[in-house]
Design a protein around this motif. Structure first.
Motif, PDB file in Angstrom:
ATOM      1  N   ARG A   1       0.818  -1.203   0.000  1.00  0.00           N
ATOM      2  CA  ARG A   1       0.000   0.000   0.000  1.00  0.00           C
ATOM      3  C   ARG A   1       0.852   1.252   0.000  1.00  0.00           C
ATOM      4  O   ARG A   1       0.404   2.317  -0.429  1.00  0.00           O
ATOM      5  CB  ARG A   1      -0.933  -0.016   1.221  1.00  0.00           C
ATOM      6  CG  ARG A   1      -2.055  -1.029   1.112  1.00  0.00           C
ATOM      7  CD  ARG A   1      -2.859  -1.090   2.385  1.00  0.00           C
ATOM      8  NE  ARG A   1      -2.062  -1.612   3.495  1.00  0.00           N
ATOM      9  CZ  ARG A   1      -2.533  -1.785   4.712  1.00  0.00           C
ATOM     10  NH1 ARG A   1      -3.776  -1.481   4.995  1.00  0.00           N
ATOM     11  NH2 ARG A   1      -1.752  -2.268   5.656  1.00  0.00           N
ATOM     12  N   ALA A   2       2.068   1.140   0.509  1.00  0.00           N
ATOM     13  CA  ALA A   2       2.941   2.302   0.569  1.00  0.00           C
ATOM     14  C   ALA A   2       3.776   2.471  -0.701  1.00  0.00           C
ATOM     15  O   ALA A   2       4.537   3.427  -0.811  1.00  0.00           O
ATOM     16  CB  ALA A   2       3.870   2.208   1.772  1.00  0.00           C
ATOM     17  N   LEU A   3       3.617   1.558  -1.637  1.00  0.00           N
ATOM     18  CA  LEU A   3       4.418   1.624  -2.860  1.00  0.00           C
ATOM     19  C   LEU A   3       3.872   2.703  -3.782  1.00  0.00           C
ATOM     20  O   LEU A   3       2.692   2.723  -4.107  1.00  0.00           O
ATOM     21  CB  LEU A   3       4.400   0.279  -3.570  1.00  0.00           C
ATOM     22  CG  LEU A   3       5.257   0.158  -4.834  1.00  0.00           C
ATOM     23  CD1 LEU A   3       6.726   0.381  -4.501  1.00  0.00           C
ATOM     24  CD2 LEU A   3       5.033  -1.183  -5.496  1.00  0.00           C
ATOM     25  N   SER A   4       4.745   3.602  -4.205  1.00  0.00           N
ATOM     26  CA  SER A   4       4.323   4.694  -5.077  1.00  0.00           C
ATOM     27  C   SER A   4       4.383   4.265  -6.534  1.00  0.00           C
ATOM     28  O   SER A   4       4.991   3.255  -6.885  1.00  0.00           O
ATOM     29  CB  SER A   4       5.230   5.910  -4.859  1.00  0.00           C
ATOM     30  OG  SER A   4       6.496   5.678  -5.467  1.00  0.00           O
ATOM     31  N   TYR A   5       3.784   5.089  -7.398  1.00  0.00           N
ATOM     32  CA  TYR A   5       3.789   4.807  -8.829  1.00  0.00           C
ATOM     33  C   TYR A   5       5.204   4.840  -9.393  1.00  0.00           C
ATOM     34  O   TYR A   5       5.500   4.275 -10.428  1.00  0.00           O
ATOM     35  CB  TYR A   5       2.903   5.813  -9.572  1.00  0.00           C
ATOM     36  CG  TYR A   5       3.465   7.214  -9.570  1.00  0.00           C
ATOM     37  CD1 TYR A   5       3.190   8.093  -8.528  1.00  0.00           C
ATOM     38  CD2 TYR A   5       4.295   7.663 -10.603  1.00  0.00           C
ATOM     39  CE1 TYR A   5       3.721   9.369  -8.513  1.00  0.00           C
ATOM     40  CE2 TYR A   5       4.813   8.937 -10.601  1.00  0.00           C
ATOM     41  CZ  TYR A   5       4.527   9.787  -9.555  1.00  0.00           C
ATOM     42  OH  TYR A   5       5.054  11.052  -9.532  1.00  0.00           O
ATOM     43  N   ALA A   6       6.098   5.538  -8.689  1.00  0.00           N
ATOM     44  CA  ALA A   6       7.488   5.650  -9.137  1.00  0.00           C
ATOM     45  C   ALA A   6       8.369   4.538  -8.560  1.00  0.00           C
ATOM     46  O   ALA A   6       9.583   4.584  -8.649  1.00  0.00           O
ATOM     47  CB  ALA A   6       8.053   7.009  -8.729  1.00  0.00           C
ATOM     48  N   ASN A   7       7.717   3.518  -7.991  1.00  0.00           N
ATOM     49  CA  ASN A   7       8.432   2.346  -7.477  1.00  0.00           C
ATOM     50  C   ASN A   7       9.405   2.637  -6.352  1.00  0.00           C
ATOM     51  O   ASN A   7      10.521   2.093  -6.315  1.00  0.00           O
ATOM     52  CB  ASN A   7       9.147   1.597  -8.610  1.00  0.00           C
ATOM     53  CG  ASN A   7       8.188   0.745  -9.420  1.00  0.00           C
ATOM     54  OD1 ASN A   7       7.192   0.249  -8.906  1.00  0.00           O
ATOM     55  ND2 ASN A   7       8.475   0.589 -10.689  1.00  0.00           N
ATOM     56  N   PHE A   8       9.007   3.533  -5.472  1.00  0.00           N
ATOM     57  CA  PHE A   8       9.689   3.634  -4.192  1.00  0.00           C
ATOM     58  C   PHE A   8       8.600   3.603  -3.122  1.00  0.00           C
ATOM     59  O   PHE A   8       7.429   3.879  -3.384  1.00  0.00           O
ATOM     60  CB  PHE A   8      10.542   4.912  -4.096  1.00  0.00           C
ATOM     61  CG  PHE A   8       9.748   6.190  -4.066  1.00  0.00           C
ATOM     62  CD1 PHE A   8       9.443   6.869  -5.232  1.00  0.00           C
ATOM     63  CD2 PHE A   8       9.300   6.722  -2.856  1.00  0.00           C
ATOM     64  CE1 PHE A   8       8.717   8.048  -5.215  1.00  0.00           C
ATOM     65  CE2 PHE A   8       8.564   7.906  -2.824  1.00  0.00           C
ATOM     66  CZ  PHE A   8       8.264   8.565  -4.006  1.00  0.00           C
ATOM     67  N   CYS A   9       8.988   3.262  -1.921  1.00  0.00           N
ATOM     68  CA  CYS A   9       8.015   3.123  -0.843  1.00  0.00           C
ATOM     69  C   CYS A   9       7.907   4.407  -0.035  1.00  0.00           C
ATOM     70  O   CYS A   9       8.933   4.926   0.440  1.00  0.00           O
ATOM     71  CB  CYS A   9       8.414   1.973   0.082  1.00  0.00           C
ATOM     72  SG  CYS A   9       8.453   0.375  -0.750  1.00  0.00           S
TER      73      CYS A   9
END
Length: 131
Positions: free
Chosen positions: A101-109
């Motif tokens: 759920r904390a994963l952003s669209y830019a693939n960092f958490c």
């Protein structure tokens, strides 16, 4: 169910270094984060790492002093802390976001709303920095 066990907390003088470790009972394959909470203050995110890509994310106050890393073979995440300041005094917690759920669209958490998106938590390890 993932169990997380932190270690490495200690009492050090300002300017010193510590390395915190977080051992997971199983591979989480997702977001791992370090958070901290000082007495009378809200919990805040320190650093995260996305287990699959190794991408990292840091709080502004880290200012290049801390480094998060992982050893996937050992299911372990580290937080190397250098140039410690008295303001770094806190209980440090390791957390895992198994659901991403904390994963952003830019693939960092991200820190997931101060850790609310993280499913599993360790018991914490105390860091005390004296001036």
């Amino acid at each position: 169910q993932v169990q997380l066990v932190e270690s490495g907390g200690d009492s050090v003088q300002a300017g010193g270094s510590l390395r915190l470790s977080c051992v997971a009972s199983s591979y989480t394959g997702s977001c791992m984060g370090w958070f901290r909470q000082a007495p009378g203050k809200e919990r805040e995110g320190v650093a995260t790492i996305y287990s699959i890509l190794g991408s990292t994310y840091y709080a502004d106050f880290v200012k290049g002093r801390f480094t998060i890393s992982q050893d996937s073979a050992k299911n372990t995440v580290y937080l190397q802390m250098n140039s410690l300041e008295p303001e770094d005094t806190a209980m440090y917690y390791c957390a895992a976001d198994h659901s991403r759920r904390a994963l952003s669209y830019a693939n960092f958490c991200t820190f997931g709303d101060r850790g609310k998106d993280y499913d599993y938590w360790g018991q914490g390890t105390q860091v005390i920095v004296s001036s």
